[in-house]
Scaffold this motif. Sequence first.
Motif, PDB file in Angstrom:
ATOM      1  N   ALA A  15     -29.543   4.294  -7.127  1.00  0.00           N
ATOM      2  CA  ALA A  15     -28.388   4.844  -7.837  1.00  0.00           C
ATOM      3  C   ALA A  15     -27.393   3.756  -8.215  1.00  0.00           C
ATOM      4  CB  ALA A  15     -27.722   5.919  -6.971  1.00  0.00           C
ATOM      5  N   LEU A  16     -27.092   2.852  -7.285  1.00  0.00           N
ATOM      6  CA  LEU A  16     -26.151   1.769  -7.572  1.00  0.00           C
ATOM      7  C   LEU A  16     -26.683   0.843  -8.651  1.00  0.00           C
ATOM      8  CD1 LEU A  16     -24.931   0.900  -3.953  1.00  0.00           C
ATOM      9  CD2 LEU A  16     -23.697   2.166  -5.724  1.00  0.00           C
ATOM     10  N   GLU A  17     -27.994   0.555  -8.599  1.00  0.00           N
ATOM     11  CA  GLU A  17     -28.589  -0.320  -9.616  1.00  0.00           C
ATOM     12  C   GLU A  17     -28.521   0.330 -10.993  1.00  0.00           C
ATOM     13  OE1 GLU A  17     -32.498  -1.255  -8.393  1.00  0.00           O
ATOM     14  OE2 GLU A  17     -31.873  -2.561  -6.731  1.00  0.00           O
ATOM     15  N   ARG A  18     -28.817   1.635 -11.059  1.00  0.00           N
ATOM     16  CA  ARG A  18     -28.761   2.324 -12.345  1.00  0.00           C
ATOM     17  C   ARG A  18     -27.338   2.352 -12.906  1.00  0.00           C
ATOM     18  NH1 ARG A  18     -32.677   6.007 -13.813  1.00  0.00           N
ATOM     19  NH2 ARG A  18     -34.740   5.170 -13.355  1.00  0.00           N
ATOM     20  N   LEU A  19     -26.349   2.640 -12.070  1.00  0.00           N
ATOM     21  CA  LEU A  19     -24.955   2.672 -12.527  1.00  0.00           C
ATOM     22  C   LEU A  19     -24.504   1.307 -13.019  1.00  0.00           C
ATOM     23  CD1 LEU A  19     -23.327   4.916  -9.765  1.00  0.00           C
ATOM     24  CD2 LEU A  19     -23.780   5.542 -12.142  1.00  0.00           C
ATOM     25  N   SER A  20     -24.917   0.268 -12.282  1.00  0.00           N
ATOM     26  CA  SER A  20     -24.525  -1.089 -12.685  1.00  0.00           C
ATOM     27  C   SER A  20     -25.256  -1.535 -13.943  1.00  0.00           C
ATOM     28  CB  SER A  20     -24.779  -2.063 -11.533  1.00  0.00           C
ATOM     29  OG  SER A  20     -24.509  -3.389 -11.921  1.00  0.00           O
ATOM     30  N   GLU A  21     -26.541  -1.161 -14.060  1.00  0.00           N
ATOM     31  CA  GLU A  21     -27.363  -1.602 -15.190  1.00  0.00           C
ATOM     32  C   GLU A  21     -26.876  -0.986 -16.499  1.00  0.00           C
ATOM     33  OE1 GLU A  21     -32.032  -1.320 -16.680  1.00  0.00           O
ATOM     34  OE2 GLU A  21     -31.466  -0.752 -14.623  1.00  0.00           O
TER      35      GLU A  21
END
Length: 335
Positions: free
Chosen positions: A291-297
């Motif tokens: 989830a954090l990677e998707r939000l940051s990406e």
Amino acid sequence: MKEIVLNNKKNGMTVLLIILAAYILAILGTVAGSMQLHQGKGVILLIVCIVYLCIGWIPLCGLTVLKPQEALVLTLFGKYVGTLKDHGFYFVNPFCSSVNPAAKTRLSQSGDVKHASPINSDTAAAALEITGKKISLKIMTLCNNRQKINDCLGNPIEIGIAVTWRIVDTAKAVFNVDNYKEFLSLQCDSALRNIVRIYPYDVASGVDTTGDGVADEGSLRGSSEIVAARIRDEIQERVNEAGIEIIEARITYLAYAPEIAAVMLQRQQASAVIDARKMIVDGAVGMVEMALERLSEHEVVTLDEERKAAMVSNLLVVLCGNHDAQPIVNTGTLY
């Protein structure tokens, strides 16, 4: 003692017909001799016929019938003569006696089974009528009582086995041991105890179950095939002198003893809960990272470290909780 297999001719029917014919002739001779007595003749004939009628039944004792997979061990005045194994109708020396010390001993075939024990008086006649002194060469199964044995960790367990066996040397079975059925039953119990005490109930790392000083991962519950094979080999080594072949040994019952069963069940439940929680936490951490990677990406929202920590905490609570989370909608500002 070495087994001697007799190759007697199956001449029982021929001998029976000869004996019956001789009896008929003896009866006719008795009648003829009696009719000639008034003439002073036939005395010798009468005496011979009467003597034969008195002792002519003795050869009938030598007639015996063997069914398939049956054997008869014969002795003559205490000396071992040989063994009849092939099925058929035989005539043997009427003074020979058959030997089977386990004729009155019965091994139960299933259920809660005790050691081999003599048949009681109520069933003795029926059992002797069925088996007599003949030895069965069929494959049979022995199921002894469940035993309470301590495993290698000292935990008391209850275990039962079923042993499939047959007689391959009748001379050894009859003359080398007092009662081959009782002997087999006792050796099964002893071998089972010797093998089970070197294994743990469950897998325990660092336990030497091979006897060569090397630790392995064997256990009674997880390696039942290996344990059964070792039990079979142990029993076979002990009963070789009794002329018995052990075909197979199988574990039929395995459980903790009642006094520790409840505690061990709690232990297993606790272990299962820990494993399940570990799997849930691993999955939750992976979902939070994704989830954090998707939000940051995709640059959906920019979060500082404090908000990231709060988000991670909230996600872990939702994913790892035992009950469904109740969402709270924030209608104010983010700060």
